[in-house]
Scaffold this motif. Structure first.
Motif, PDB file in Angstrom:
ATOM      1  N   LYS A 129      46.872  -7.692  43.910  1.00  0.00           N
ATOM      2  CA  LYS A 129      46.760  -6.353  44.482  1.00  0.00           C
ATOM      3  C   LYS A 129      47.826  -5.445  43.862  1.00  0.00           C
ATOM      4  CE  LYS A 129      45.438  -8.030  49.101  1.00  0.00           C
ATOM      5  NZ  LYS A 129      44.015  -7.668  49.096  1.00  0.00           N
ATOM      6  N   PRO A 130      47.523  -4.161  43.751  1.00  0.00           N
ATOM      7  CA  PRO A 130      48.572  -3.240  43.304  1.00  0.00           C
ATOM      8  C   PRO A 130      49.624  -3.061  44.393  1.00  0.00           C
ATOM      9  CG  PRO A 130      46.628  -2.005  43.974  1.00  0.00           C
ATOM     10  CD  PRO A 130      46.257  -3.466  44.048  1.00  0.00           C
ATOM     11  N   LEU A 132      51.678  -0.618  46.575  1.00  0.00           N
ATOM     12  CA  LEU A 132      51.480   0.759  47.022  1.00  0.00           C
ATOM     13  C   LEU A 132      52.815   1.374  47.372  1.00  0.00           C
ATOM     14  CD1 LEU A 132      48.440   0.488  49.461  1.00  0.00           C
ATOM     15  CD2 LEU A 132      48.443   0.997  47.018  1.00  0.00           C
ATOM     16  N   VAL A 135      51.789   7.638  50.429  1.00  0.00           N
ATOM     17  CA  VAL A 135      50.399   8.095  50.367  1.00  0.00           C
ATOM     18  C   VAL A 135      50.094   8.720  49.014  1.00  0.00           C
ATOM     19  CG1 VAL A 135      48.798   9.800  51.333  1.00  0.00           C
ATOM     20  CG2 VAL A 135      50.200   8.402  52.855  1.00  0.00           C
ATOM     21  N   HIS A 138      48.656   6.409  46.253  1.00  0.00           N
ATOM     22  CA  HIS A 138      47.481   5.545  46.467  1.00  0.00           C
ATOM     23  C   HIS A 138      46.452   5.724  45.366  1.00  0.00           C
ATOM     24  CE1 HIS A 138      48.214   5.116  51.063  1.00  0.00           C
ATOM     25  NE2 HIS A 138      49.127   4.533  50.325  1.00  0.00           N
TER      26      HIS A 138
ATOM     27  N   GLN B  27      44.307   3.270  54.268  1.00  0.00           N
ATOM     28  CA  GLN B  27      45.575   2.550  54.364  1.00  0.00           C
ATOM     29  C   GLN B  27      46.201   2.827  55.716  1.00  0.00           C
ATOM     30  OE1 GLN B  27      46.398   0.348  52.173  1.00  0.00           O
ATOM     31  NE2 GLN B  27      44.797   0.941  50.712  1.00  0.00           N
ATOM     32  N   ASP B  29      49.059   3.784  56.645  1.00  0.00           N
ATOM     33  CA  ASP B  29      49.922   4.950  56.831  1.00  0.00           C
ATOM     34  C   ASP B  29      49.135   6.250  56.719  1.00  0.00           C
ATOM     35  OD1 ASP B  29      49.439   4.822  54.150  1.00  0.00           O
ATOM     36  OD2 ASP B  29      51.537   4.872  53.528  1.00  0.00           O
ATOM     37  N   GLU B  30      47.816   6.157  56.800  1.00  0.00           N
ATOM     38  CA  GLU B  30      46.968   7.348  56.741  1.00  0.00           C
ATOM     39  C   GLU B  30      46.242   7.554  58.065  1.00  0.00           C
ATOM     40  OE1 GLU B  30      44.402   7.049  53.332  1.00  0.00           O
ATOM     41  OE2 GLU B  30      46.067   6.589  52.005  1.00  0.00           O
ATOM     42  N   ARG B  89      43.008  -1.651  46.299  1.00  0.00           N
ATOM     43  CA  ARG B  89      43.119  -2.320  47.600  1.00  0.00           C
ATOM     44  C   ARG B  89      41.747  -2.403  48.294  1.00  0.00           C
ATOM     45  NH1 ARG B  89      48.141  -3.259  50.174  1.00  0.00           N
ATOM     46  NH2 ARG B  89      49.736  -3.445  48.560  1.00  0.00           N
TER      47      ARG B  89
END
Lengths: 138, 138
Positions: A129-130, A132, A135, A138, B27, B29-30, B89
């Motif tokens: 996975k990347p 993060l 926000v 993303h 995600q 945090d959104e 993701r």
């Protein structure tokens, strides 16, 4: 939709000079060597956008771990009190999934060389996975 | 040692107001809501050292994901080029393990309330791990 049973199908395996658990560092940033992520040929499209110098998260399956352990002495230090495994990174835990932040050194077809991987030779790879950031990233 | 097959045995499940995939944020945090991690009774010792206000990593099994997807348009935006899933993701991926950084709000027996979890109601929980900082924090 049929819900499939939660069975991991390894997407590759680790090729590393780390052969024995006793010799592996506790964490990748504590002197872990470079290692190869050797992916299955069918995973070529999934990994096609991995980039050299990027940090990524590798999930592995600690196939030599114990799954019946619920508490451990952190870092194997018996002078420290036993701690629930969800508060430790012990490989011994109910679902022994390893979480490793590594840096990609090179990509050669389906072989990806990475820095700072403490997993043992032959460990199955579950996912990549990347990393993060906030926000905006993303 | 006998190597077991890599089968996830869920240690609990998510209880969340998020019911449908289309409504979940991409995600945590959104704008993800608070949710409960409802652990199996047998996991009490494993979670006993989780602390309120701590950030932890929760691994889940996206049981409603597709496992045959190797590339996606990031964030479902078809104006962006298809990208290998190991660089995204996306929940759709060969082994649909979700990785969520959450903050613990409260602990009530085997029920743990957390902030910023975008997993859907009923999602199986695979593992919980502490967030690691530098070597000094291990």
């Amino acid at each position: 939709m049929t819900v499939e049973p939660p069975v991991i199908r390894p997407v590759g395996h680790v090729r590393s000079p780390l052969i024995e658990r006793g010799h592996a560092p506790k964490q990748g940033d504590e002197g872990a060597p470079e290692a190869w992520l050797v992916f299955e040929p069918g995973m070529r499209r999934a990994l096609a956008d991995l980039e050299v110098d990027a940090d990524v998260i590798v999930l592995t399956w600690f196939d030599r771990a114990r799954r019946d352990v619920l508490a451990v002495h952190p870092r194997g230090d018996v002078s420290r009190p036993e701690t629930g495994v969800f508060s430790t990174r012990s490989p011994d835990r109910p679902n022994p999934v390893g979480l490793h932040r590594v840096t990609i050194v090179s990509v050669d077809g389906t072989d990806v060389r990475v820095r700072n991987l403490e997993a043992l030779d032959g460990t199955p790879i579950v996912d990549v996975k990347p990393v993060l950031g906030g926000v905006a990233e993303h």
